[in-house]
Design an enzyme around this catalytic site. Structure first.
Site, PDB file in Angstrom:
ATOM      1  N   GLU A  93     -25.549 -11.432  -1.849  1.00 11.48           N
ATOM      2  CA  GLU A  93     -25.416 -13.161  -1.457  1.00 11.48           C
ATOM      3  C   GLU A  93     -24.561 -12.927  -0.015  1.00 11.48           C
ATOM      4  OE1 GLU A  93     -23.074 -14.022  -4.784  1.00 11.48           O
ATOM      5  OE2 GLU A  93     -21.224 -12.569  -4.776  1.00 11.48           O
ATOM      6  N   PRO A  94     -25.004 -12.807   1.055  1.00  7.35           N
ATOM      7  CA  PRO A  94     -24.388 -13.235   2.280  1.00  7.35           C
ATOM      8  C   PRO A  94     -23.982 -14.331   2.702  1.00  7.35           C
ATOM      9  CG  PRO A  94     -26.587 -13.348   2.304  1.00  7.35           C
ATOM     10  CD  PRO A  94     -26.554 -12.483   1.148  1.00  7.35           C
TER      11      PRO A  94
ATOM     12  N   TYR B  22     -16.998 -21.683   6.990  1.00  6.58           N
ATOM     13  CA  TYR B  22     -15.442 -21.180   7.116  1.00  6.58           C
ATOM     14  C   TYR B  22     -14.432 -22.054   8.035  1.00  6.58           C
ATOM     15  CZ  TYR B  22     -17.176 -17.683   3.952  1.00  6.58           C
ATOM     16  OH  TYR B  22     -17.555 -16.980   2.846  1.00  6.58           O
TER      17      TYR B  22
ATOM     18  N   GLY C  13     -19.967 -10.431   3.320  1.00  4.70           N
ATOM     19  CA  GLY C  13     -19.400  -9.346   3.537  1.00  4.70           C
ATOM     20  C   GLY C  13     -19.878  -8.566   4.389  1.00  4.70           C
TER      21      GLY C  13
ATOM     22  N   ARG D 222     -21.524 -15.284   5.215  1.00  2.00           N
ATOM     23  CA  ARG D 222     -21.143 -15.755   7.193  1.00  2.00           C
ATOM     24  C   ARG D 222     -21.795 -15.058   7.789  1.00  2.00           C
ATOM     25  NH1 ARG D 222     -15.438 -15.194   9.223  1.00  2.00           N
ATOM     26  NH2 ARG D 222     -14.516 -14.377   6.886  1.00  2.00           N
TER      27      ARG D 222
ATOM     28  N   TYR E 118      -5.601 -16.985   9.557  1.00  2.00           N
ATOM     29  CA  TYR E 118      -6.157 -15.272   8.833  1.00  2.00           C
ATOM     30  C   TYR E 118      -5.799 -14.892  10.934  1.00  2.00           C
ATOM     31  CZ  TYR E 118      -9.177 -16.766   5.703  1.00  2.00           C
ATOM     32  OH  TYR E 118     -10.463 -17.414   4.952  1.00  2.00           O
TER      33      TYR E 118
ATOM     34  N   CYS F 158       0.628 -32.306  13.918  1.00  2.00           N
ATOM     35  CA  CYS F 158       2.322 -31.879  13.878  1.00  2.00           C
ATOM     36  C   CYS F 158       2.586 -30.487  12.950  1.00  2.00           C
ATOM     37  CB  CYS F 158       2.694 -33.546  13.442  1.00  2.00           C
ATOM     38  SG  CYS F 158       2.060 -34.691  14.014  1.00  2.00           S
ATOM     39  N   GLU F 159       1.956 -29.546  14.067  1.00  2.00           N
ATOM     40  CA  GLU F 159       2.211 -28.123  13.140  1.00  2.00           C
ATOM     41  C   GLU F 159       2.361 -27.283  14.971  1.00  2.00           C
ATOM     42  OE1 GLU F 159       2.774 -26.666   9.806  1.00  2.00           O
ATOM     43  OE2 GLU F 159       2.061 -29.171   9.408  1.00  2.00           O
TER      44      GLU F 159
HETATM   45  C1  LIG Z   1     -17.232 -15.076  -0.104  1.00  2.00           C
HETATM   46  C2  LIG Z   1     -17.921 -14.455  -1.567  1.00  2.00           C
HETATM   47  C3  LIG Z   1     -19.505 -13.780  -0.633  1.00  2.00           C
HETATM   48  C4  LIG Z   1     -19.633 -14.859   1.507  1.00  2.00           C
HETATM   49  O1  LIG Z   1     -18.892 -13.559   2.023  1.00  2.00           O
HETATM   50  P1  LIG Z   1     -19.367 -13.760   3.296  1.00  2.00           P
HETATM   51  O2  LIG Z   1     -18.281 -12.843   3.772  1.00  2.00           O
HETATM   52  O3  LIG Z   1     -19.501 -14.846   4.076  1.00  2.00           O
HETATM   53  O4  LIG Z   1     -20.890 -12.882   3.097  1.00  2.00           O
HETATM   54  C5  LIG Z   1     -20.184 -13.755  -1.617  1.00  2.00           C
HETATM   55  N1  LIG Z   1     -19.955 -13.678  -2.614  1.00  2.00           N
HETATM   56  C6  LIG Z   1     -18.567 -13.417  -3.122  1.00  2.00           C
HETATM   57  C7  LIG Z   1     -18.410 -13.573  -5.022  1.00  2.00           C
HETATM   58  C8  LIG Z   1     -17.823 -14.524  -2.463  1.00  2.00           C
HETATM   59  O5  LIG Z   1     -16.945 -14.456  -3.141  1.00  2.00           O
END
Ligand SMILES: *Cc1c(COP(=O)(O)O)cnc(C)c1O
Length: 433
Positions: A291-292, A391, A249, A294, A335, A362-363
């Protein structure tokens, strides 16, 4: 420097990535195309790994959340850099396996894993399955029974916090399709159930509070709530969690107005808040996993398009239309995500024009962005959208029967195709009548 140090402007006034001229890359590989600086991805992996080892000890294993950008080559890069990965589907597991990613270093997520997914994961020897709900827990126990195997698991918990980000990318509040809420008693109930499963070895808990988070406070809250939960579980059941996965995140800048994060300090700060939370809760510090997704890959990527038309509607707005759009980048449609764009072959000219960048579908909602500052453009110019490594390809579709763009990796002054551009024949591959 444009947003990131690997993006620059050369003496011709062209945007460069990793030292290569993007106008030349567009000519060589065609448009639309995703161009990614592999060196940036590797450097980000090293930043996380080094910081995690310093903060959590030599055993630390950051995971790359591979849903952010999934193709065979990324699993090879991440494996070489020594990270683990998180996968969320049979397709991601299959890609990781085909790329030779060590299964023991895979965490398998998802709020609705099918029996086939669970069996596939166990057959592959996936190290850890993050169980989302009691239906899945029961299904996994019976599959493990059939296979006469035991499986290491974590349980997904919703800590019930709002990390101040877009609603569609919040995942940690109580009203969520993900996980088990603490306040409703669901989290404790599934924990007791998991402890009673003979074939499942519960190791701890997981939470993921959302995405594009720029400060540590939501992680402090999550760590506090999760460690208090770990203490409650120990009191009620005697089980002491050895692992706490705090999810991903961390945010990335898409425009000059976005904050910038130092990921090494963020890891250090998260370690500190987790340690303090463990002390307050009166439990030993569990192994912390991050767990990064993005923040490992977004900055590395740009998308190159060719401008097809510039339409000025007096009293309304200007449209620049490009040869891609929501099929290769649905994030604005989903988003209202903001991006930085520029005309790659006029990158040294002032961005004193304002335009809505439109795709070719076509949107009316097929936009890359609205009211964006950009250089003046004409048909044939190359338009670059920055920060598209995460993403974008992963969310790409064939809407309007558009073939998906290639991924070109740039490293050491050379470019190579990692994922080929889809052909029209590829689009027909599975059409049987
Ligand atoms: C999407 C997700 C992440 C990664 O999120 P980022 O915002 O891309 O860092 C990590 N863990 C889980 C379970 C996710 O669904």
């Amino acid at each position: 420097m444009l947003l990131y140090p690997h993006l620059n402007v050369n003496e011709k006034g062209h945007l460069t990535i990793g030292g290569l001229d993007t106008v030349a890359l567009a000519a060589e590989f065609g448009t639309p195309a995703y161009i990614m600086d592999e060196t940036v991805i590797r450097a980000n992996c090293r930043t996380y790994l080094t910081a995690a080892k310093a903060a959590f000890g030599a055993e630390a294993l950051p995971l790359y959340a591979s849903k952010a950008l999934c193709f065979a080559g990324i699993y090879r890069i991440v494996a070489e850099e020594g990270l683990g990965v998180d996968c969320v589907s049979g397709g991601e597991l299959y890609t990781a396996a085909k790329a030779g990613f060590p299964a023991a270093r895979i965490y398998f997520h998802g709020n609705n894993k099918t029996d086939a997914d669970l069996r596939q994961a166990m057959d592959m020897g996936v190290g850890t399955i993050v169980v989302d709900n009691t239906d899945e827990l029961e299904a996994l126990e019976s599959i493990a029974e059939q296979l006469c195997k035991t499986q290491r698991i974590l349980l997904r918990i919703t800590p019930g916090i709002d990390p101040h980000t877009h609603r569609a990318i919040q995942t940690g509040n109580v009203d969520s399709k993900f996980g088990n809420a603490i306040v409703t008693g669901g989290a404790m109930a599934i924990t007791k159930k998991a402890l009673a499963c003979k074939r499942l070895q519960l190791c701890g808990f997981h939470c993921h509070i959302g995405s594009q988070i720029f400060d540590i406070d939501p992680f402090r809250d999550a760590a506090d709530i999760m460690l208090r939960f770990i203490a409650d579980v120990r009191r009620e059941t005697g089980f002491l969690a050895e692992e706490l996965n705090l999810g991903g995140g961390l945010g990335v800048p898409y425009t000059d107005e976005d904050p910038r994060m130092d990921y090494a300090s963020a890891v250090t700060d998260i370690a500190a808040v987790a340690k303090a939370a463990a002390e307050r809760a009166g439990v030993p510090m569990p192994r912390i996993i991050l767990e990064p997704g993005r923040s490992l890959v977004a900055a590395a990527g740009i998308t190159l398009y060719t401008v097809g038309s510039v339409k000025e509607i007096p009293g309304f707005r200007n449209y620049i239309s490009v040869d891609g759009g929501m099929p290769d980048n649905p994030r604005y449609a989903l988003y209202q995500s903001r991006y930085t764009a520029l005309i790659a072959n006029r990158a040294s000219e002032p961005a004193d024009y304002r335009a809505t960048i439109a795709g070719r579908c076509c949107e009316s909602g097929d936009l890359i962005g609205e009211d964006m500052p950009i250089q003046r453009a004409v048909r044939g110019d190359i338009l670059a959208v920055l920060t598209t490594g995460a993403y974008n390809f992963a969310m790409a579709s064939n809407y309007n029967r558009l073939p998906r763009p290639p991924i070109v990796l740039v490293r050491d002054g050379a470019a190579r195709v990692a994922v080929r551009r889809e052909s029209f024949a590829d689009l027909l591959r599975n059409d049987i009548i």
